[in-house]
Each structure stands twice: as structure tokens, then as C-alpha cells.
Scaffold this motif. Sequence first.
Motif, mmCIF file in Angstrom:
data_model
loop_
_atom_site.group_PDB
_atom_site.id
_atom_site.type_symbol
_atom_site.label_atom_id
_atom_site.label_comp_id
_atom_site.label_asym_id
_atom_site.label_seq_id
_atom_site.Cartn_x
_atom_site.Cartn_y
_atom_site.Cartn_z
ATOM 1 N N VAL A 1 1.006 -1.313 0.204
ATOM 2 C CA VAL A 1 -0.323 -0.032 -0.098
ATOM 3 C C VAL A 1 1.258 1.123 0.247
ATOM 4 C CG1 VAL A 1 -1.763 1.212 1.440
ATOM 5 C CG2 VAL A 1 -1.810 -1.541 1.239
ATOM 6 N N LYS A 2 0.522 2.194 -0.829
ATOM 7 C CA LYS A 2 1.415 3.126 -0.805
ATOM 8 C C LYS A 2 0.373 4.269 -0.390
ATOM 9 C CE LYS A 2 5.405 0.993 -3.394
ATOM 10 N NZ LYS A 2 6.246 1.053 -5.114
ATOM 11 N N ASP A 3 0.510 5.303 -0.132
ATOM 12 C CA ASP A 3 0.319 6.637 -0.052
ATOM 13 C C ASP A 3 -1.662 6.741 -0.410
ATOM 14 O OD1 ASP A 3 -0.227 9.544 -0.169
ATOM 15 O OD2 ASP A 3 -0.381 10.371 -2.061
ATOM 16 N N LEU A 4 -2.365 5.871 0.803
ATOM 17 C CA LEU A 4 -3.387 5.355 0.654
ATOM 18 C C LEU A 4 -3.984 6.320 0.673
ATOM 19 C CD1 LEU A 4 -6.116 3.293 -0.288
ATOM 20 C CD2 LEU A 4 -5.556 1.885 1.746
ATOM 21 N N PHE A 5 -5.083 7.624 -0.050
ATOM 22 C CA PHE A 5 -6.068 8.248 0.663
ATOM 23 C C PHE A 5 -7.746 7.679 0.196
ATOM 24 C CE2 PHE A 5 -9.075 11.615 0.499
ATOM 25 C CZ PHE A 5 -8.484 12.519 1.326
ATOM 26 N N LEU B 1 -1.815 6.809 3.535
ATOM 27 C CA LEU B 1 -1.549 5.465 4.735
ATOM 28 C C LEU B 1 0.040 4.488 3.056
ATOM 29 C CD1 LEU B 1 -2.813 3.261 7.144
ATOM 30 C CD2 LEU B 1 -1.989 2.500 5.409
ATOM 31 N N ASP B 2 0.322 4.004 4.237
ATOM 32 C CA ASP B 2 1.880 3.420 3.645
ATOM 33 C C ASP B 2 1.970 1.647 4.446
ATOM 34 O OD1 ASP B 2 2.817 4.362 1.572
ATOM 35 O OD2 ASP B 2 3.781 6.309 2.685
ATOM 36 N N GLY C 1 -4.697 5.386 -6.474
ATOM 37 C CA GLY C 1 -3.898 4.670 -6.338
ATOM 38 C C GLY C 1 -3.241 3.307 -6.480
ATOM 39 N N GLU C 2 -2.289 2.784 -5.411
ATOM 40 C CA GLU C 2 -1.621 1.616 -6.140
ATOM 41 C C GLU C 2 -1.941 0.419 -4.645
ATOM 42 O OE1 GLU C 2 2.128 -0.522 -7.611
ATOM 43 O OE2 GLU C 2 2.540 1.073 -7.177
ATOM 44 N N ILE C 3 -2.641 0.192 -5.105
ATOM 45 C CA ILE C 3 -3.429 -0.959 -3.397
ATOM 46 C C ILE C 3 -3.234 -2.432 -4.309
ATOM 47 C CG2 ILE C 3 -4.508 -1.555 -2.040
ATOM 48 C CD1 ILE C 3 -4.211 1.344 -1.857
#
Length: 292
Positions: free
Chosen positions: A13-17, A29-30, A64-66
Amino acid sequence: MSFDKPYEHSVDVKDLFFTYGGPPIIDHLDLQLNAGNRCILVGANGAGKTTLLRILAGKRMVPGEIKVLGQDAFIDGPMGITYLGTEWANNAVVKSDLPVTYLLKSMGSHRWPERTELLLNVLDVDVNWRMHQISDGQRRRVQLVMGLLHPWELLLLDEVTVDLDVLARADFLNFLKIETEERGCTIVYATHIFDGLGDFATHVAHVADGKCLSMNEMKNFEEFEKIKIKHQQEKRLDSPLTTLCIQWLREDRDRLRNIKRIDPVTGLPHSKWDEMSENMKKNGDKYYNYWK
């Protein structure tokens, strides 16, 4: 311990909004976990733990990239992900006059007879129980047997041990630990019951107000080791992990109280949840349904 998997990270998880239209529930959140990791999510109610688990389970599309098991959590929906939450017990079907054997067959117990027998023994479930006659704790144990029948690669747990007695919880956690060590599968577990988890978790993530404030590997966790040593010196019998988590939660509460206005009616800090629109339920996640 390393495992041969076709992906680099089980959870990436990168830069989850994420927001329901108002203040963010998840705020940049990372989180990264590898095969064999068992991660405990620590955070107060409203910190974003359940929302994060549901996003990882592919229940909500987000920007985002999940990635889970190397694939997009929502678009690709990889096989091998199991999500177990508390809402299952409110499903009318599981409180009706049905035998446990019927529910197990509906989940394909005939495909994994040895695994079924193992889970029935671990969770002390009687196949002759009828769902409308058993306690909430017994019903929860049936849920866990059903949910874990299919061998999983990523297990997302949201407070599902709250109804279990001490022995059932200990046997359940031991089973999960063996699964991760032998098969290289991964667990993300949100809970407020920390007793017995100090030797279970490989990682602990501190989540507050939608952010992952810290991610620590238990075997190299200096703050936790200091608390363990202090407990030993004082001959305390309570859990060092509980002490650490209470310390974190108290710091979170004090910090948030200082930055949030006080509601004149309740006398409590005014949170982002108070500002949600009235149609949040319409936009929120539906109850998890095994029979969907």
C-alpha cells in the motif's frame, strides 16, 4: 524465513487516501508486508483499521496503488484473500435453524476433509450443533471454521476473536501461526485484545487518524523490549504488548484532543466521523456475505 512467491510483497500500500466525501478516513497511508508476516493493527476506534482491511479485501475501489498478492486489490481481485469481520454474526441466515454440517458443505468442506477436521478440532466445533441454539461464541467459532476452510494466502481479520474464550483464542492463534510458518501466508489482524499476541505477531503497525504512524518488526523492536524487561524486573503478569498499546492509544487520544474542538453538547472531541454525510451508509460497505 523466506518463501518462494510470485510476488514481492503480500501487501503493498502506497500513499492510500480514502474519504466518504468529507474528512479523510485513510490519509496517505503506507503499509508493506511480506509472505509469512503476521501484522497486528493497533489503533483507537475510528482510526481507519476496518476501512483499510476492507480496501485490502477488494470491497471498495480507491485511487492509488493498492496491491495484494501482487495484483490490484479491486480490479484484479486475486484468489486466496479471506476477510473475516464481526458483521457475519448479524446475518439472519446464521441464526436460523440450520445444522453446522449444512453450512460447512456450502463452503466446500468435502474438498478439504483433512483441513475441515483439523479446524473443527482446533475451534472445538460440533457438527451436530444447530445455529439457532448455540451461543455467540460458538457461532463465531463456526464462522472461523467456515472462513478458513479454503486455504488462503492473505487473511484479514477484524476483531473476530472478541467472542472467543481464552482457550479457543489461544488454539486459534496457534493454528494461524503454524499456517504462516508452513505455507508462507500473511495475516493482517485488527484487534483491541492484545494478551497473548506478543509471541504471535511478527509486526505491529500503529494506526491513528487514518495514518500508519509506525511499523515495527517485533524481533527488532527496541521500545517493546524495554517494556518487556521492565515487566520482568517488576514481576508483572500482564502483557507487555498491552502496556505498549495502551501507551500508544493514550498518546493518540491526548494528541487528538489538543487539535480538535470540543463538542459543546457531548463534551467530547469533535471528530471526522461527526462530519460524515447522512448518506454514509448508502456509500459504505455492505455486510460481508459468504453466499454472495
